[in-house]
Design a protein around this motif. Structure first.
Motif, mmCIF file in Angstrom:
data_model
loop_
_atom_site.group_PDB
_atom_site.id
_atom_site.type_symbol
_atom_site.label_atom_id
_atom_site.label_comp_id
_atom_site.label_asym_id
_atom_site.label_seq_id
_atom_site.Cartn_x
_atom_site.Cartn_y
_atom_site.Cartn_z
ATOM 1 N N GLU A 218 0.809 -1.355 -0.148
ATOM 2 C CA GLU A 218 0.149 0.050 -0.121
ATOM 3 C C GLU A 218 0.734 1.188 0.062
ATOM 4 O O GLU A 218 2.100 1.172 0.420
ATOM 5 N N PHE A 219 0.302 2.261 -0.309
ATOM 6 C CA PHE A 219 1.137 3.623 -0.300
ATOM 7 C C PHE A 219 1.236 4.112 1.033
ATOM 8 O O PHE A 219 0.366 3.847 1.807
ATOM 9 N N LYS B 133 4.159 -3.185 -4.869
ATOM 10 C CA LYS B 133 2.675 -4.078 -5.031
ATOM 11 C C LYS B 133 1.654 -2.928 -4.537
ATOM 12 O O LYS B 133 0.586 -3.791 -4.275
ATOM 13 N N ILE B 134 1.610 -1.811 -4.993
ATOM 14 C CA ILE B 134 0.438 -1.036 -4.630
ATOM 15 C C ILE B 134 -0.616 -1.154 -5.638
ATOM 16 O O ILE B 134 -0.561 -0.990 -6.631
ATOM 17 N N ARG B 135 -1.860 -1.329 -4.963
ATOM 18 C CA ARG B 135 -3.008 -1.621 -5.721
ATOM 19 C C ARG B 135 -3.763 -0.437 -6.092
ATOM 20 O O ARG B 135 -4.699 -0.426 -7.034
ATOM 21 N N ARG B 136 -3.859 0.422 -4.941
ATOM 22 C CA ARG B 136 -4.887 1.478 -5.230
ATOM 23 C C ARG B 136 -3.979 2.649 -4.365
ATOM 24 O O ARG B 136 -3.205 2.577 -3.270
ATOM 25 N N PHE B 137 -4.034 3.771 -5.009
ATOM 26 C CA PHE B 137 -3.469 5.122 -4.685
ATOM 27 C C PHE B 137 -4.496 5.982 -4.108
ATOM 28 O O PHE B 137 -5.482 6.441 -4.604
ATOM 29 N N TYR C 133 5.190 6.451 -9.867
ATOM 30 C CA TYR C 133 4.281 5.301 -9.245
ATOM 31 C C TYR C 133 4.047 4.146 -10.178
ATOM 32 O O TYR C 133 3.350 3.043 -10.069
ATOM 33 N N ASN D 56 3.294 -0.791 -10.885
ATOM 34 C CA ASN D 56 2.530 -1.080 -9.573
ATOM 35 C C ASN D 56 1.206 -1.864 -10.164
ATOM 36 O O ASN D 56 0.717 -1.421 -11.175
ATOM 37 N N CYS E 184 -1.731 -1.446 -10.105
ATOM 38 C CA CYS E 184 -2.923 -0.456 -9.445
ATOM 39 C C CYS E 184 -3.839 -0.485 -10.275
ATOM 40 O O CYS E 184 -4.011 -0.581 -11.668
ATOM 41 N N ASN F 96 -5.717 2.528 -10.281
ATOM 42 C CA ASN F 96 -6.187 4.054 -10.473
ATOM 43 C C ASN F 96 -4.701 4.580 -10.211
ATOM 44 O O ASN F 96 -3.649 4.206 -9.875
#
Length: 274
Positions: free
Chosen positions: A181-182, A201-205, A219, A222, A224, A226
């Motif tokens: 995560e961020f 491995k960030i899925r949502r920002f 970014y 990732n 993500c 978004n």
């Protein structure tokens, strides 16, 4: 003779061989800079530690795994480059250099940092990329003047909330880690100008509109769904919703290339500012 011969000679602990590798260290360099990079050194010659007026010492790209205690006699040293060596722990002498402001430790085997590092109150630039950290080294949060932190390409999974106490921090580079995560702590660091979380491995920002000092966020790479929403004038490197697929790929590649140049320029500027 070339690096092969240098490598053979580096194993032979004689003063004559050391002079072959590093030259005759008898006089203080006029610019107070000593560059012993790429010499295949396995130990630092004690002769280098008598130049107590040295401001910059480059020991990059050697085979060093320790440093002599005499190094701490370089009380005026401001820049120390130990990147591309074999350190699995930071030598104690490094933590006893009161004016040290730039420390390069990238491409070693470090997995932790000693508490004594917190004594380097003048340190403003710390490079720790390409090491073996699995946990964020929390002693970094005790460096009140830190402005630039490079921790890319380790195995770090989270960033402690204590990092938020570094009010002088302006750029943080965390590419190539294991962030899922961020980092929430970064959201409260409104003074940050550069955030690099590429290749995690960030899925949502979350939205970053409120970060008034932000100038660049990286970014890309990732998984993500978004893009981070940012304020006007903030540059992003990665894919975002208002571009077609082709435009995203083109813009992202171009921006990544330009960012590499920017990082190199920042590196050079940090050294020239001493």
């Amino acid at each position: 003779m070339g690096n092969a011969m240098r490598g053979i000679i580096a194993f032979i602990p004689s003063e004559r061989c050391q002079r072959f590798l590093v030259g005759d260290l008898k006089e203080m360099p006029l610019d107070r800079t000593l560059d012993l990079s790429s010499r295949q050194l396995r130990r630092l010659p004690l002769a280098a530690c008598v130049f107590d007026e040295l401001v910059k010492l480059y020991l990059s790209d050697n085979n060093l795994s320790s440093l002599p205690a005499e190094l701490q006699g370089l009380k005026k040293l401001q820049l120390l480059a130990l990147d591309f060596n074999c350190f699995d722990e930071l030598p104690a002498a490094v933590c006893r250099l009161p004016l040290l402001s730039i420390l390069y430790l990238g491409n070693n085997r470090l997995y932790s940092l000693p508490r004594e590092l917190g004594e380097l109150k003048e340190l403003n630039t710390l490079w720790l990329e390409m090491n073996c950290f699995t946990v964020f080294p929390e002693v970094v949060c005790e460096l009140p003047n830190l402005k630039t932190l490079h921790l890319g390409y380790n195995q770090i999974q989270s960033i402690p909330k204590e990092l938020g106490g570094l009010e002088e921090l302006r750029s943080i580079w965390l590419a190539g880690n294991q962030l899922a995560e961020f980092p929430p702590v970064l959201l409260d660091m409104h003074f940050l100008a550069v955030i690099d979380v590429d290749r995690n491995k960030i899925r949502r920002f979350p939205g970053l509109y409120h970060m008034q000092g932000l100038k660049l966020v990286i970014y890309d790479h990732n998984p993500c769904v978004n893009a981070p929403a940012v304020g006007e004038g903030v540059r992003r490197v990665g894919r975002w919703a208002d571009c077609s697929d082709d435009e995203q790929e083109e813009d992202g590649s171009k921006a990544a290339s330009e960012t590499t140049v920017e990082v190199t320029e920042v590196h050079q500027e940090e050294e020239h500012n001493i």
